[in-house]
Design a protein around this motif. Structure first.
Motif, mmCIF file in Angstrom:
data_model
loop_
_atom_site.group_PDB
_atom_site.id
_atom_site.type_symbol
_atom_site.label_atom_id
_atom_site.label_comp_id
_atom_site.label_asym_id
_atom_site.label_seq_id
_atom_site.Cartn_x
_atom_site.Cartn_y
_atom_site.Cartn_z
ATOM 1 N N ASN A 62 0.838 -1.134 -0.117
ATOM 2 C CA ASN A 62 -0.050 -0.093 0.189
ATOM 3 C C ASN A 62 0.887 1.294 -0.033
ATOM 4 O O ASN A 62 0.506 2.445 0.425
ATOM 5 N N ALA A 63 1.975 1.124 -0.600
ATOM 6 C CA ALA A 63 2.833 2.326 -0.636
ATOM 7 C C ALA A 63 2.381 3.458 -1.325
ATOM 8 O O ALA A 63 2.647 4.764 -0.753
ATOM 9 N N ALA A 64 1.571 3.423 -2.197
ATOM 10 C CA ALA A 64 0.979 4.675 -3.004
ATOM 11 C C ALA A 64 0.080 5.184 -2.227
ATOM 12 O O ALA A 64 0.100 6.536 -2.196
ATOM 13 N N ALA A 65 -0.796 4.399 -1.437
ATOM 14 C CA ALA A 65 -1.836 5.040 -0.698
ATOM 15 C C ALA A 65 -1.180 5.905 0.641
ATOM 16 O O ALA A 65 -1.396 7.080 0.732
ATOM 17 N N VAL A 66 -0.005 5.304 1.292
ATOM 18 C CA VAL A 66 0.452 6.049 2.315
ATOM 19 C C VAL A 66 1.340 7.115 1.835
ATOM 20 O O VAL A 66 1.213 8.294 2.527
ATOM 21 N N GLN A 67 1.887 7.097 0.607
ATOM 22 C CA GLN A 67 2.665 8.299 0.007
ATOM 23 C C GLN A 67 1.766 9.231 -0.156
ATOM 24 O O GLN A 67 2.166 10.600 0.082
ATOM 25 N N HIS A 68 0.460 9.106 -0.713
ATOM 26 C CA HIS A 68 -0.449 10.100 -1.002
ATOM 27 C C HIS A 68 -1.012 10.806 0.385
ATOM 28 O O HIS A 68 -1.076 12.191 0.269
ATOM 29 N N LEU A 69 -1.007 9.971 1.139
ATOM 30 C CA LEU A 69 -1.983 10.668 2.512
ATOM 31 C C LEU A 69 -0.696 11.257 3.140
ATOM 32 O O LEU A 69 -0.784 12.522 3.718
ATOM 33 N N ARG A 70 0.632 11.084 3.319
ATOM 34 C CA ARG A 70 1.579 11.924 3.842
ATOM 35 C C ARG A 70 1.854 13.117 3.124
ATOM 36 O O ARG A 70 2.493 13.940 3.864
ATOM 37 N N GLY A 71 1.438 13.210 1.818
ATOM 38 C CA GLY A 71 1.694 14.233 1.180
ATOM 39 C C GLY A 71 0.560 15.397 1.166
ATOM 40 O O GLY A 71 0.564 16.604 0.651
ATOM 41 N N LEU A 72 -0.726 14.981 1.873
ATOM 42 C CA LEU A 72 -1.720 15.824 1.800
ATOM 43 C C LEU A 72 -1.664 16.807 2.721
ATOM 44 O O LEU A 72 -1.039 17.017 4.066
ATOM 45 N N GLY A 73 -1.851 18.145 2.272
ATOM 46 C CA GLY A 73 -1.827 19.493 3.269
ATOM 47 C C GLY A 73 -0.506 19.972 3.326
ATOM 48 O O GLY A 73 -0.270 20.841 4.197
ATOM 49 N N LEU A 74 0.695 19.358 2.798
ATOM 50 C CA LEU A 74 2.057 20.190 3.017
ATOM 51 C C LEU A 74 1.947 21.409 2.554
ATOM 52 O O LEU A 74 2.724 22.240 2.908
ATOM 53 N N ASP A 75 1.097 21.930 1.504
ATOM 54 C CA ASP A 75 1.135 23.330 1.010
ATOM 55 C C ASP A 75 0.087 24.003 1.631
ATOM 56 O O ASP A 75 -0.152 25.176 1.434
ATOM 57 N N GLY A 76 -0.470 23.456 2.778
ATOM 58 C CA GLY A 76 -1.781 24.126 3.664
ATOM 59 C C GLY A 76 -2.959 24.341 2.779
ATOM 60 O O GLY A 76 -4.003 24.966 3.188
ATOM 61 N N VAL A 77 -3.134 23.403 1.618
ATOM 62 C CA VAL A 77 -4.461 23.548 0.873
ATOM 63 C C VAL A 77 -4.876 22.277 0.857
ATOM 64 O O VAL A 77 -4.316 21.233 0.540
ATOM 65 N N ALA A 78 -6.408 22.078 1.131
ATOM 66 C CA ALA A 78 -6.888 20.899 1.088
ATOM 67 C C ALA A 78 -7.105 20.145 -0.421
ATOM 68 O O ALA A 78 -7.324 20.905 -1.449
ATOM 69 N N ALA A 79 -6.456 19.078 -0.564
ATOM 70 C CA ALA A 79 -6.545 18.368 -1.752
ATOM 71 C C ALA A 79 -7.696 17.776 -2.032
ATOM 72 O O ALA A 79 -8.892 17.918 -1.180
ATOM 73 N N ALA A 80 -8.035 16.972 -3.257
ATOM 74 C CA ALA A 80 -9.214 16.171 -3.540
ATOM 75 C C ALA A 80 -9.629 15.270 -2.342
ATOM 76 O O ALA A 80 -8.479 14.724 -1.891
ATOM 77 N N PRO A 81 -10.848 14.726 -2.173
ATOM 78 C CA PRO A 81 -11.127 13.991 -1.399
ATOM 79 C C PRO A 81 -10.296 12.635 -1.616
ATOM 80 O O PRO A 81 -10.167 12.266 -2.565
ATOM 81 N N VAL A 82 -10.205 11.900 -0.474
ATOM 82 C CA VAL A 82 -9.502 10.394 -0.489
ATOM 83 C C VAL A 82 -10.372 9.380 -0.097
ATOM 84 O O VAL A 82 -11.014 9.688 1.054
ATOM 85 N N TYR A 83 -10.551 8.260 -0.704
ATOM 86 C CA TYR A 83 -11.421 7.100 0.010
ATOM 87 C C TYR A 83 -10.448 5.998 -0.061
ATOM 88 O O TYR A 83 -9.660 5.729 -0.954
ATOM 89 N N LEU A 84 -10.292 5.258 0.779
ATOM 90 C CA LEU A 84 -9.744 4.046 1.141
ATOM 91 C C LEU A 84 -10.360 2.963 1.349
ATOM 92 O O LEU A 84 -11.429 2.924 2.038
ATOM 93 N N TRP A 85 -10.259 1.857 0.413
ATOM 94 C CA TRP A 85 -11.145 0.511 0.621
ATOM 95 C C TRP A 85 -10.479 -0.717 0.680
ATOM 96 O O TRP A 85 -9.341 -0.853 0.006
ATOM 97 N N GLY A 86 -11.020 -1.945 1.233
ATOM 98 C CA GLY A 86 -10.427 -2.828 1.367
ATOM 99 C C GLY A 86 -11.084 -3.786 2.127
ATOM 100 O O GLY A 86 -11.849 -3.473 3.204
#
Length: 229
Positions: A24-48
């Protein structure tokens, strides 16, 4: 009469640096990058499926925000209503979306709209992809609008590593025999295995014994074999 053990090691907060990433490296990398610029990104949905680590990643994200002094709104499908939005939040999390009833679907939809209006990051999770969720169309569409990640359960080596690290944190010596017994007789659901380890830790303390396969068998026998295959 058995001694009631006192907790020695408090449960750790889930953090990205303690999460087993696995496939799940891609999901973790994306989550860790959220908000780094102080702006909300597109919504994220995780499933499994159960045990794929959805809730742990949600908690890791929430912990990271809180460590930076931010406030998080957390909602689970079982939480009582009303669900009220707070403009001071930087993140809104909704877990177990597949279990939302009609009233909570309405509440989640309202939270989604408020989060978008106020620039608050949205993060949600469920057992099914958005298109298959048994939800009203407008909420299902919004859950699938942003980034969607399908999570995979951990492999055996990663599961062993996670159990070993938690045992070390608790000061438990977890032999290969005990580990093998756990992994061959129970589903490879990390959450369930962690709960078993928690119960085994308490049982060993109450019995004044080291953690061994015979002790584990005794605990399971006294616990009516709950969860065994």
């Amino acid at each position: 009469m058995k001694q009631i053990p006192l907790p020695i090691a408090p449960p750790p907060a889930d953090r990205f640096d303690t999460v087993q990433v696995g496939a799940n490296a891609a999901a973790v990398q994306h989550l860790r990058g959220l908000g780094l610029d102080g702006v909300a990104a597109a919504p994220v949905y995780l499933w499994g499926d159960t045990g794929s680590g959805k809730t742990r990643l949600l908690r890791a994200m929430a912990t990271e925000r809180q460590d930076h002094g931010e406030r998080v709104g957390w909602f689970d499908a079982a939480d009582p209503l009303p669900w009220t939005f707070d403009e001071a939040w930087s993140l809104v999390v909704v877990d177990r979306c597949e279990a939302l009833d009609a009233a909570r679907q309405q509440a989640a939809f309202a939270l989604f709209i408020d989060a978008g209006t106020h620039g608050v990051q949205w993060l949600a999770a469920g057992r099914q992809p958005p298109v298959d969720l048994p939800l009203r169309d407008d909420l299902r569409t919004r859950l699938g609008w942003g980034h969607v990640f399908a999570l995979q359960p951990l492999g055996e080596a990663e599961t062993r590593s996670a159990l070993r690290r938690e045992a070390d944190r608790r000061g438990i010596f977890l032999s290969d025999d005990v580990m093998d017994y756990l992994l061959t007789r129970f589903t490879r659901n990390l959450g369930h295995l962690m709960n078993l380890l928690d119960r085994l830790d308490e049982f060993a303390l109450s019995e004044h014994r080291s953690v061994t396969v015979p002790l584990l068998k005794k605990m399971l026998a006294e616990d009516s074999g709950e969860g065994a295959r």
